[in-house]
Scaffold this motif. Sequence first.
Motif, PDB file in Angstrom:
ATOM      1  N   SER A 137     -20.782  -5.284   4.386  1.00  0.00           N
ATOM      2  CA  SER A 137     -20.227  -5.194   3.033  1.00  0.00           C
ATOM      3  C   SER A 137     -19.080  -6.170   2.867  1.00  0.00           C
ATOM      4  O   SER A 137     -18.136  -6.176   3.634  1.00  0.00           O
ATOM      5  N   GLN A 138     -19.176  -7.024   1.871  1.00  0.00           N
ATOM      6  CA  GLN A 138     -18.100  -7.976   1.576  1.00  0.00           C
ATOM      7  C   GLN A 138     -17.414  -7.637   0.256  1.00  0.00           C
ATOM      8  O   GLN A 138     -16.501  -8.342  -0.163  1.00  0.00           O
ATOM      9  N   GLU A 139     -17.868  -6.607  -0.425  1.00  0.00           N
ATOM     10  CA  GLU A 139     -17.282  -6.264  -1.716  1.00  0.00           C
ATOM     11  C   GLU A 139     -16.006  -5.442  -1.577  1.00  0.00           C
ATOM     12  O   GLU A 139     -15.163  -5.462  -2.455  1.00  0.00           O
ATOM     13  N   GLY A 140     -15.892  -4.747  -0.488  1.00  0.00           N
ATOM     14  CA  GLY A 140     -14.717  -3.913  -0.287  1.00  0.00           C
ATOM     15  C   GLY A 140     -14.141  -4.132   1.091  1.00  0.00           C
ATOM     16  O   GLY A 140     -14.098  -5.255   1.591  1.00  0.00           O
ATOM     17  N   PHE A 141     -13.708  -3.045   1.701  1.00  0.00           N
ATOM     18  CA  PHE A 141     -13.112  -3.118   3.028  1.00  0.00           C
ATOM     19  C   PHE A 141     -13.772  -2.083   3.935  1.00  0.00           C
ATOM     20  O   PHE A 141     -14.444  -1.163   3.477  1.00  0.00           O
ATOM     21  N   ILE A 142     -13.556  -2.244   5.229  1.00  0.00           N
ATOM     22  CA  ILE A 142     -14.024  -1.287   6.221  1.00  0.00           C
ATOM     23  C   ILE A 142     -12.799  -0.660   6.863  1.00  0.00           C
ATOM     24  O   ILE A 142     -12.000  -1.352   7.496  1.00  0.00           O
ATOM     25  N   LEU A 143     -12.652   0.632   6.682  1.00  0.00           N
ATOM     26  CA  LEU A 143     -11.525   1.359   7.273  1.00  0.00           C
ATOM     27  C   LEU A 143     -11.927   1.809   8.673  1.00  0.00           C
ATOM     28  O   LEU A 143     -12.662   2.782   8.840  1.00  0.00           O
ATOM     29  N   LEU A 144     -11.449   1.084   9.674  1.00  0.00           N
ATOM     30  CA  LEU A 144     -11.832   1.395  11.049  1.00  0.00           C
ATOM     31  C   LEU A 144     -11.333   2.766  11.477  1.00  0.00           C
ATOM     32  O   LEU A 144     -12.021   3.484  12.197  1.00  0.00           O
ATOM     33  N   GLY A 145     -10.137   3.121  11.023  1.00  0.00           N
ATOM     34  CA  GLY A 145      -9.588   4.425  11.367  1.00  0.00           C
ATOM     35  C   GLY A 145      -9.559   4.661  12.862  1.00  0.00           C
ATOM     36  O   GLY A 145      -8.989   3.884  13.628  1.00  0.00           O
ATOM     37  N   SER A 174     -14.405   0.601  -1.558  1.00  0.00           N
ATOM     38  CA  SER A 174     -14.485  -0.505  -2.516  1.00  0.00           C
ATOM     39  C   SER A 174     -13.108  -1.131  -2.715  1.00  0.00           C
ATOM     40  O   SER A 174     -12.081  -0.507  -2.427  1.00  0.00           O
ATOM     41  N   PHE A 175     -13.108  -2.356  -3.225  1.00  0.00           N
ATOM     42  CA  PHE A 175     -11.836  -3.027  -3.489  1.00  0.00           C
ATOM     43  C   PHE A 175     -11.025  -2.241  -4.516  1.00  0.00           C
ATOM     44  O   PHE A 175      -9.808  -2.076  -4.367  1.00  0.00           O
ATOM     45  N   LEU A 176     -11.709  -1.722  -5.552  1.00  0.00           N
ATOM     46  CA  LEU A 176     -11.020  -0.924  -6.565  1.00  0.00           C
ATOM     47  C   LEU A 176     -10.457   0.359  -5.954  1.00  0.00           C
ATOM     48  O   LEU A 176      -9.312   0.742  -6.213  1.00  0.00           O
ATOM     49  N   GLY A 177     -11.272   1.010  -5.123  1.00  0.00           N
ATOM     50  CA  GLY A 177     -10.811   2.238  -4.479  1.00  0.00           C
ATOM     51  C   GLY A 177      -9.612   1.984  -3.583  1.00  0.00           C
ATOM     52  O   GLY A 177      -8.662   2.779  -3.563  1.00  0.00           O
ATOM     53  N   THR A 212       0.195  -7.870  -2.453  1.00  0.00           N
ATOM     54  CA  THR A 212      -0.580  -7.473  -1.273  1.00  0.00           C
ATOM     55  C   THR A 212      -2.070  -7.676  -1.512  1.00  0.00           C
ATOM     56  O   THR A 212      -2.790  -8.188  -0.644  1.00  0.00           O
ATOM     57  N   LEU A 213      -2.545  -7.299  -2.691  1.00  0.00           N
ATOM     58  CA  LEU A 213      -3.975  -7.402  -2.993  1.00  0.00           C
ATOM     59  C   LEU A 213      -4.411  -8.838  -3.261  1.00  0.00           C
ATOM     60  O   LEU A 213      -5.607  -9.150  -3.198  1.00  0.00           O
ATOM     61  N   ARG A 214      -3.468  -9.716  -3.584  1.00  0.00           N
ATOM     62  CA  ARG A 214      -3.809 -11.129  -3.823  1.00  0.00           C
ATOM     63  C   ARG A 214      -3.930 -11.928  -2.529  1.00  0.00           C
ATOM     64  O   ARG A 214      -4.310 -13.109  -2.566  1.00  0.00           O
ATOM     65  N   LEU A 215      -3.610 -11.335  -1.410  1.00  0.00           N
ATOM     66  CA  LEU A 215      -3.705 -12.050  -0.140  1.00  0.00           C
ATOM     67  C   LEU A 215      -5.162 -12.436   0.150  1.00  0.00           C
ATOM     68  O   LEU A 215      -6.079 -11.667  -0.151  1.00  0.00           O
ATOM     69  N   PRO A 216      -5.387 -13.616   0.732  1.00  0.00           N
ATOM     70  CA  PRO A 216      -6.750 -13.961   1.169  1.00  0.00           C
ATOM     71  C   PRO A 216      -7.065 -13.222   2.475  1.00  0.00           C
ATOM     72  O   PRO A 216      -6.416 -13.442   3.493  1.00  0.00           O
ATOM     73  N   PHE A 217      -8.050 -12.326   2.434  1.00  0.00           N
ATOM     74  CA  PHE A 217      -8.342 -11.495   3.588  1.00  0.00           C
ATOM     75  C   PHE A 217      -9.400 -12.139   4.475  1.00  0.00           C
ATOM     76  O   PHE A 217     -10.266 -12.877   4.005  1.00  0.00           O
ATOM     77  N   CYS A 218      -9.331 -11.814   5.760  1.00  0.00           N
ATOM     78  CA  CYS A 218     -10.305 -12.341   6.721  1.00  0.00           C
ATOM     79  C   CYS A 218     -11.714 -11.869   6.363  1.00  0.00           C
ATOM     80  O   CYS A 218     -11.886 -10.784   5.801  1.00  0.00           O
ATOM     81  N   PRO A 219     -12.730 -12.685   6.676  1.00  0.00           N
ATOM     82  CA  PRO A 219     -14.107 -12.365   6.263  1.00  0.00           C
ATOM     83  C   PRO A 219     -14.604 -11.006   6.768  1.00  0.00           C
ATOM     84  O   PRO A 219     -15.411 -10.361   6.094  1.00  0.00           O
ATOM     85  N   HIS A 220     -14.159 -10.570   7.948  1.00  0.00           N
ATOM     86  CA  HIS A 220     -14.672  -9.291   8.465  1.00  0.00           C
ATOM     87  C   HIS A 220     -14.170  -8.105   7.643  1.00  0.00           C
ATOM     88  O   HIS A 220     -14.804  -7.051   7.619  1.00  0.00           O
ATOM     89  N   LEU A 255      -6.402   4.317   6.018  1.00  0.00           N
ATOM     90  CA  LEU A 255      -6.251   4.178   4.577  1.00  0.00           C
ATOM     91  C   LEU A 255      -5.694   2.796   4.268  1.00  0.00           C
ATOM     92  O   LEU A 255      -5.297   2.051   5.165  1.00  0.00           O
ATOM     93  N   CYS A 256      -5.679   2.456   2.979  1.00  0.00           N
ATOM     94  CA  CYS A 256      -5.187   1.146   2.557  1.00  0.00           C
ATOM     95  C   CYS A 256      -3.668   1.195   2.436  1.00  0.00           C
ATOM     96  O   CYS A 256      -3.132   1.763   1.479  1.00  0.00           O
ATOM     97  N   GLU A 257      -2.992   0.609   3.430  1.00  0.00           N
ATOM     98  CA  GLU A 257      -1.538   0.561   3.450  1.00  0.00           C
ATOM     99  C   GLU A 257      -1.089  -0.888   3.498  1.00  0.00           C
ATOM    100  O   GLU A 257      -1.830  -1.769   3.958  1.00  0.00           O
ATOM    101  N   VAL A 258       0.136  -1.139   3.056  1.00  0.00           N
ATOM    102  CA  VAL A 258       0.649  -2.510   3.017  1.00  0.00           C
ATOM    103  C   VAL A 258       0.647  -3.172   4.394  1.00  0.00           C
ATOM    104  O   VAL A 258       0.122  -4.295   4.542  1.00  0.00           O
ATOM    105  N   PRO A 259       1.209  -2.565   5.443  1.00  0.00           N
ATOM    106  CA  PRO A 259       1.213  -3.250   6.746  1.00  0.00           C
ATOM    107  C   PRO A 259      -0.187  -3.597   7.249  1.00  0.00           C
ATOM    108  O   PRO A 259      -0.403  -4.686   7.795  1.00  0.00           O
ATOM    109  N   SER A 260      -1.142  -2.702   7.047  1.00  0.00           N
ATOM    110  CA  SER A 260      -2.510  -2.946   7.515  1.00  0.00           C
ATOM    111  C   SER A 260      -3.175  -4.078   6.743  1.00  0.00           C
ATOM    112  O   SER A 260      -3.894  -4.906   7.320  1.00  0.00           O
ATOM    113  N   LEU A 261      -2.950  -4.134   5.442  1.00  0.00           N
ATOM    114  CA  LEU A 261      -3.541  -5.201   4.628  1.00  0.00           C
ATOM    115  C   LEU A 261      -2.890  -6.546   4.925  1.00  0.00           C
ATOM    116  O   LEU A 261      -3.558  -7.592   4.880  1.00  0.00           O
ATOM    117  N   ILE A 262      -1.605  -6.543   5.229  1.00  0.00           N
ATOM    118  CA  ILE A 262      -0.936  -7.791   5.617  1.00  0.00           C
ATOM    119  C   ILE A 262      -1.534  -8.314   6.923  1.00  0.00           C
ATOM    120  O   ILE A 262      -1.787  -9.517   7.068  1.00  0.00           O
TER     121      ILE A 262
END
Length: 312
Positions: A6-14, A91-94, A161-169, A176-183
């Motif tokens: 999935s490239q539309e959202g993120f994968i929460l490894l948890g 999802s990215f929105l979620g 934070t959401l405007r950052l270019p994220f790695c392809p994986h 959960l979606c937190e600032v440090p993890s997204l950075i």
Amino acid sequence: MINQSSQEGFILLGFSEHPGLERILFVVVLASYLLTLVGNTFIILLSVLDPRLHSPMYFFLSNLSFLDLCFTTSFVPQMLVNLWGPNKTISFLGCSVQLFIFLSLGTTECILLTVMAFDRYVAVCQPLHYATIIHPRLCWQLVTVAWVMGLVQSVVQTPPTLRLPFCPHRQINDFLCEVPSLIRLSCADTTYNEIQLAVSSVILVVVPLTLILISYGAIARAVMRIKSAKGRRKAFGTCSSHLLVVTLFYSSVIAVYLQPKNPYAQERGKFFGLFYAVGTPSLNPLIYTLRNKEIKRAFRRLLGKGEDSREN
């Protein structure tokens, strides 16, 4: 097996690297969430229904309970889905909504706990002027400031934070979606975001905690000046629940947001984050109900009224 297509959202490894632990955590998180719902709803209803609890202390406490209800509901259902099955995607929105609400309510709780410390300071150190200082209008103003500051913090920090270019994986090494993890997920220069996170952590974590410690330093001096042991116990009893909640909350927040940059600290911070996000909201009602005689009396009065009404 985690779906990595999935490239539309993120994968929460948890905690997917520990499959056996996930099922245990599912039960723990579900039980904690149910306890959060029941305990905090109980405090809110009791504070509303019992006229003797219509005081600033319980007004702030009911706000804290409502905040914890919203806080956990913003991410726990998604976390339970991720813990139970192989699908870890969001999802990215979620993720955006989760980040916005988590930031806003987390900040609000930092400010609200500081407000509650100020309330306890006035109650112990200025008891004769308490009703004059902590009047209903000021209570509403302080609570409004806490909620507005949380909203402002989220509006300021979420978009960059959401405007950052994220790695392809697009794998977030968190539950959960937190600032440090997204950075950490970004493949670009994150210096600006890290500075912003550091500044906000100082303003919204270190400064409030410092004010709380100053308040309790003054409270401790005032309590020590009380001559009777009974008076000291009563004064300390009005503050002990809040002090315990502050200790649990800030120790876990500091472990998550002010940790060093290394894999071991990040892995440890994930467990601290779980306690901060799920554990403290479920423990808060227990701490306040088990250690607060007024709430116990209010509950007995409520049960007594119910019995009287059935008899009538």
